[in-house]
Design an enzyme around this catalytic site. Structure first.
Site: not given
Ligand code: NDP
Length: 511
Positions: A270, A304, A405
């Protein structure tokens, strides 16, 4: 009713019930609260004040692997998958009750950790309880099919759990995302390793305590705190994990998909969006203005499905933007604990800086800044990660701020001539998560919704979502659906069973 407090100074009291050792909040592996294998910790900050609120165990690959092993044992040898659905359902109903009994505490904890206003976290907590109830109910409902095949055969299907599910969630709805993942997976008989965002693990850890108190079998739910690059990547790569479910950014989604290929684990993603909110000139003006604000500024745009592109019919543009700007300027930005606050801070300093960069890019690209575009003024603004509601007009479809985004309180306005132009512009994106349409012509509204390449659509409203209805996106907004029966099925395998009712040789070979 939540008793608000002026600020979050007494966070220690709020977090008193979290399981701790040496003041470090512990993670949950195999029904035990544990420190990280290497003893690492992380200090969480209040997004509204940058003050430390808690110290949490910072797990790594070793902790993720221990949790995966526990979940594997629980699935392969434990009672969970074999347990009658009624018994699993009973535990999930009780978990929902626990969430409601502790709603006030969870609401405050979520605001402390994520920053969003209490009225938003209050909704999230209520939804979380509702989600466990929905899936507890679904666990015992009819499943599978039977087929009218030639006698003496009988053919039918049953649904079975997939196995060990890795679940990786973001920081924008910390408790709700945990529950959207855990509830269907557990109802279907899977075991789980959940990784909250390293920024917002507190409410998931409190949930772990409820799970412990309710005596779920060991290893059924494991919650590993730590970074995505280590804990998340280990979960995505592990050959002992059968499915990975992820919510977060599209870039991260791609790397999870790649990591999952090692054992071809099932995936559901998602991801992000740049969702259009289309307003026709025949729409109810006040309603459309109101929802245009809600679409983008709920949770400070960190949603999102945010309606981050506002598509206005040309004749409407000036009057609509005028009304929108007037109301956007009045949105009360502040500390989520202040009962007056309507929009809280962004999650982190780094994220606020990223949003500011996009605002600078929008200016450089030649878009007109109709309002906002800066940090909150005053003492609060200097300490916390606040950006005020921002609107760009005079955009072109090629601009970065229109295509990418931003995930913050930044709305871009586009204009269209007629219905087909609106549809073309709305779909001019790599994403396909959500979209809204405002018109008093119901037939036109339906026509446009059907043409939107998006998984979630709204007519004359924006944002409402229900545990009963599927959630997920087209195109680069993801793979699969969460919630509803679709979300349940995504945590099951389908087995075909064929039975011979006349037990005698087939005679296929003569010898
Ligand atoms: P991420 O996609 O990086 O984080 C979401 C989750 O994935 C967190 O638990 C994160 O861990 C984890 N994660 C990060 N890198 C990896 C990896 N290589 N393998 C497995 N899991 C991983 O979101 P960000 O917080 O960095 O945000 C970046 C952008 O993503 C935002 O600016 C926004 O545009 C989008 N976003 C979209 C969301 C949605 O609901 N669709 C929600 C959040 C962000 P951890 O944070 O602990 O490092």
């Amino acid at each position: 009713m939540i008793n608000t407090m002026p600020r979050a100074q007494d966070s220690a009291a709020m977090l008193a019930r979290l399981r701790k050792r040496n003041d470090v909040c512990l993670m949950f592996v195999d029904n035990a609260f544990v420190e990280a294998a290497d003893g690492a910790t992380r200090t969480l900050l209040n997004p509204a004040s940058a003050e430390p609120v808690a110290v949490v165990a910072e797990g790594g690959a070793a902790d993720a692997n221990a949790a995966i092993a526990a979940a594997r044992r629980a699935f392969d040898e434990g009672p969970w998958g074999e347990m009658p659905a009624q018994d699993r359902a009973r535990l999930l109903f009780r978990l929902a009750d626990k969430i409601e009994e502790h709603a006030d505490e969870l609401t405050r904890m979520e605001t402390l950790n994520n920053g969003k206003p209490l009225r938003e976290t209050g909704y999230d907590v209520a939804d979380a309880a509702g989600c466990f109830r929905y899936y507890a109910g679904l666990a015992t409902k009819p499943q599978g099919q039977t087929y009218d095949v030639p006698a003496p055969s009988q053919s039918l299907t049953v649904r079975e759990p997939i196995g060990v599910c890795g679940q990786i969630i973001p920081w924008n709805y910390p408790l709700l995302m945990a529950v959207w993942k855990l509830a269907p997976a557990l109802a279907a008989g899977n075991t789980c390793v959940l990784k909250p965002s390293e920024l917002t693990p507190l409410t998931a850890l409190r949930l772990a305590q409820f799970i412990e108190e309710l005596e779920f079998p060991a290893g059924v739910v494991n919650i590993v705190t730590g970074p995505g690059a280590t804990v998340g990547a280990t979960i995505a790569e592990s050959h002992l994990v059968d499915k990975v479910a992820f919510t977060g950014g599209t870039m991260t989604g791609r790397s999870i998909m790649r990591a999952a290929t090692g054992n071809l684990k099932k995936i559901s993603l998602e991801l992000g969006g740049k969702s259009p909110n289309v307003v026709f000139e025949d729409a109810d003006f006040a309603t459309a203005v109101d929802y245009a604000l809600f679409a983008i500024y709920a949770n400070a745009g960190q949603v999102c499905s945010a309606g981050s592109r506002l598509l206005l019919q040309e004749s409407l543009h000036d009057r609509f933007v005028g009304a929108l700007v007037e109301r956007a300027k009045k949105i009360r930005v502040g500390d989520g604990f202040d009962p007056q606050t309507e929009m809280g801070p962004l999650i982190s300093k780094a994220h606020a800086e990223k949003v500011e960069k996009y605002i600078a890019t929008g200016r450089d690209e030649g878009a007109h800044l109709a309002c906002g575009g800066h940090r909150l003024e005053g003492e609060l603004g200097q300490r916390g990660n606040f950006i005020v509601p921002t609107i760009f007009t005079q955009t072109t479809p090629q601009m970065k701020v229109v295509q990418e985004e931003i995930f913050g309180p930044v709305l871009v306005v586009q204009t269209f001539k007629d219905e087909s132009d609106a549809i073309r512009l709305a779909n001019d994106t790599i994403y396909g998560l959500a979209g809204g349409v405002f018109t008093n012509d119901v037939a036109k509204g339906h026509r446009v919704l059907r043409k939107l390449r998006a998984g979630i659509t709204w007519l004359n409203t924006y944002h409402p979502t229900y545990n009963e209805a599927p959630w997920g996106g087209y195109e680069q907004s993801g793979i699969g659906r969460e919630l509803g029966t679709y979300g349940y099925e995504a945590y099951t395998e389908v087995k075909q069973i064929n039975v011979n009712l006349a037990v005698e040789p087939s005679g296929w070979f003569s010898g």
